[in-house]
Design a protein around this motif. Structure first.
Motif, mmCIF file in Angstrom:
data_model
loop_
_atom_site.group_PDB
_atom_site.id
_atom_site.type_symbol
_atom_site.label_atom_id
_atom_site.label_comp_id
_atom_site.label_asym_id
_atom_site.label_seq_id
_atom_site.Cartn_x
_atom_site.Cartn_y
_atom_site.Cartn_z
ATOM 1 N N PRO A 29 1.060 -1.487 -0.377
ATOM 2 C CA PRO A 29 0.148 0.139 -0.106
ATOM 3 C C PRO A 29 0.675 0.945 0.419
ATOM 4 N N ASN A 30 0.323 2.475 -0.770
ATOM 5 C CA ASN A 30 1.244 3.600 -0.611
ATOM 6 C C ASN A 30 2.880 3.326 -1.201
ATOM 7 N N GLN A 31 2.412 3.235 -2.477
ATOM 8 C CA GLN A 31 3.917 3.605 -2.541
ATOM 9 C C GLN A 31 3.747 4.472 -3.649
ATOM 10 N N ASP A 32 5.174 4.681 -4.103
ATOM 11 C CA ASP A 32 5.123 5.903 -5.000
ATOM 12 C C ASP A 32 5.766 5.686 -6.057
ATOM 13 N N LYS A 33 6.419 4.545 -6.557
ATOM 14 C CA LYS A 33 6.869 4.296 -7.866
ATOM 15 C C LYS A 33 7.131 2.985 -7.643
ATOM 16 N N VAL A 34 7.349 2.146 -9.034
ATOM 17 C CA VAL A 34 7.179 0.631 -9.296
ATOM 18 C C VAL A 34 9.057 -0.100 -10.237
ATOM 19 N N ARG A 35 9.229 -1.027 -9.824
ATOM 20 C CA ARG A 35 10.116 -1.347 -11.096
ATOM 21 C C ARG A 35 10.141 -2.842 -11.289
ATOM 22 N N VAL A 36 9.979 -2.453 -12.629
ATOM 23 C CA VAL A 36 9.442 -4.521 -13.329
ATOM 24 C C VAL A 36 10.735 -4.470 -14.210
ATOM 25 N N VAL A 67 15.411 -6.893 -19.373
ATOM 26 C CA VAL A 67 14.130 -5.870 -20.023
ATOM 27 C C VAL A 67 14.050 -5.228 -18.259
ATOM 28 N N VAL A 68 13.830 -3.686 -18.681
ATOM 29 C CA VAL A 68 13.833 -3.288 -16.807
ATOM 30 C C VAL A 68 12.898 -1.638 -16.991
ATOM 31 N N LEU A 69 11.712 -1.827 -16.653
ATOM 32 C CA LEU A 69 11.077 -0.595 -16.603
ATOM 33 C C LEU A 69 11.131 0.100 -14.923
ATOM 34 N N GLU A 70 10.889 1.336 -14.720
ATOM 35 C CA GLU A 70 10.688 2.293 -13.820
ATOM 36 C C GLU A 70 9.625 3.052 -13.850
ATOM 37 N N ILE A 71 8.451 2.773 -12.924
ATOM 38 C CA ILE A 71 7.511 3.321 -13.871
ATOM 39 C C ILE A 71 7.336 4.449 -12.390
ATOM 40 N N PRO A 72 7.108 6.126 -12.614
ATOM 41 C CA PRO A 72 6.335 6.945 -11.621
ATOM 42 C C PRO A 72 5.282 6.931 -11.530
ATOM 43 N N ASN A 73 4.750 7.598 -9.830
ATOM 44 C CA ASN A 73 3.545 7.928 -9.680
ATOM 45 C C ASN A 73 2.100 8.015 -9.814
ATOM 46 N N PRO A 74 2.208 8.845 -10.692
ATOM 47 C CA PRO A 74 1.415 9.213 -12.470
ATOM 48 C C PRO A 74 0.679 8.391 -12.460
ATOM 49 N N VAL A 75 1.376 7.250 -12.898
ATOM 50 C CA VAL A 75 0.822 6.221 -13.665
ATOM 51 C C VAL A 75 0.674 5.232 -13.100
ATOM 52 N N LEU A 76 0.947 4.974 -10.731
ATOM 53 C CA LEU A 76 0.027 4.330 -11.195
ATOM 54 C C LEU A 76 -1.255 4.448 -10.586
ATOM 55 N N GLN A 77 -1.237 5.815 -10.253
ATOM 56 C CA GLN A 77 -2.429 6.564 -9.859
ATOM 57 C C GLN A 77 -3.675 6.542 -10.447
ATOM 58 N N ALA A 78 -3.081 5.442 -11.699
ATOM 59 C CA ALA A 78 -4.218 5.491 -12.707
ATOM 60 C C ALA A 78 -4.960 4.824 -13.189
#
Length: 312
Positions: A167-174, A253-264
């Motif tokens: 919960p309440n994470q700010d960014k994600v790496r895949v 492959v590495v993806l770094e995903i910012p907060n606005p994408v998570l909020q979507a």
């Protein structure tokens, strides 16, 4: 008449004749003497010395000084009553005394990232839609392609899954392996990922060994991506589509995903990933697969751990 002339003989009056004698004069002295001055008590005279003598200089005397000290005695200063001094109760445990030290910044106060998903497809899988087949792997020489999700081809086969996050994470790496299988032709054949419906195009790939070694970029949604060639294996026509004569390539492959994408995301604290091979041939010619999928989420203030690119 001589008798009428003034007499020039010495006067018989000794007191009227100046005397040249050095003896004591019998004539009263007109000069005031010390005895005629008023008597003054020396103790009443004002002192011309400083009232406080701070230093008399080093003394060469080894005996006690008979001269009174002019240094003020500490006894002249007001003393602090003992009751005004802070007291320490010996019965008080020192550990209970408030400390003025800097608060501890131990590991518990540092924001930490969380590994939410670590899937290697070596066992039973669940939750995937549109495509959920596992290829049982293959070995060719020193390269060992273990079990992976695939092979899938064209846009009709798009493996997709919703992943719950901390919960309440700010960014994600895949992170994941992308398997490029058989005769990819370059510009017309691309591999893509949808992240909460935001497209990440990893670019075009071409068959052959050691092609498309490395690339990176940033999407309009501020997703940062990269892929790095790891190794290749030649399967002799028995891997995926069965198109012989091509090296199967493996990319990291590495993806770094910012907060606005998570909020979507349609669901809070959830990430949806969809993979597809945008190729111009069927699955008998060009296919793809994914393996070793890892998702790491981080709260505000936490930094991603260092990326470790796998060795061949």
């Amino acid at each position: 008449d001589p008798s009428k002339l003034p007499s020039t003989s010495p006067s018989n009056n000794p007191s009227k004749v100046p005397s040249n004698s050095v003896g004591p004069s019998s004539r009263p002295s007109k000069i005031p003497t010390a005895s005629t001055s008023p008597s003054v008590d020396p103790s009443n005279l004002p002192s011309t010395e400083p009232s406080v003598l701070l230093s008399e200089g080093p003394s060469n005397s080894v005996g006690p000084s008979s001269r009174p000290s002019r240094v003020p005695s500490t006894s002249s200063f007001p003393s602090l009553p003992p009751t005004a001094l802070p007291s320490v109760d010996p019965s008080v445990n020192p550990s209970t005394i408030p400390s003025t030290s800097v608060p501890s910044t131990g590991p518990s106060s540092v924001p930490m990232c969380t590994v939410d998903v670590d899937e290697d497809f070596e066992g039973t899988i669940s939750g995937w839609t549109s495509f959920s087949s596992i290829y049982t792997g293959m070995s060719s020489g020193t390269q060992d392609f273990t079990n992976f999700l695939g092979p899938f081809a064209q846009q009709s086969e798009q493996p997709s899954k919703n992943f719950p996050l901390a919960p309440n994470q700010d960014k994600v790496r895949v992170e994941f392996y992308f398997y490029q299988i058989d005769s990819w032709d370059g510009a017309s054949d691309q591999f893509k990922v949808l992240v909460n419906n935001n497209e990440v195009n990893l670019g075009s790939f071409k068959h052959g060994m050691n092609n498309d070694e490395q690339d990176s970029g940033t999407t309009t949604a501020a997703i940062v991506w990269s892929h790095t060639y790891i190794d290749a294996a030649f399967n002799g026509g028995n891997f995926g589509s069965g198109n012989s004569g091509h090296f199967e390539q493996r990319h990291f492959v590495v993806l770094e995903i910012p907060n606005p994408v998570l909020q979507a995301s349609l669901v809070q604290d959830e990430l949806t990933l969809t993979f597809f091979a945008d190729v111009d041939q069927g699955n008998n010619d060009e296919t793809a697969g994914i393996d070793n999928l890892k998702i790491t989420s981080c709260p505000l203030g936490a930094a991603f751990p260092a990326v470790v690119v796998p060795s061949p």
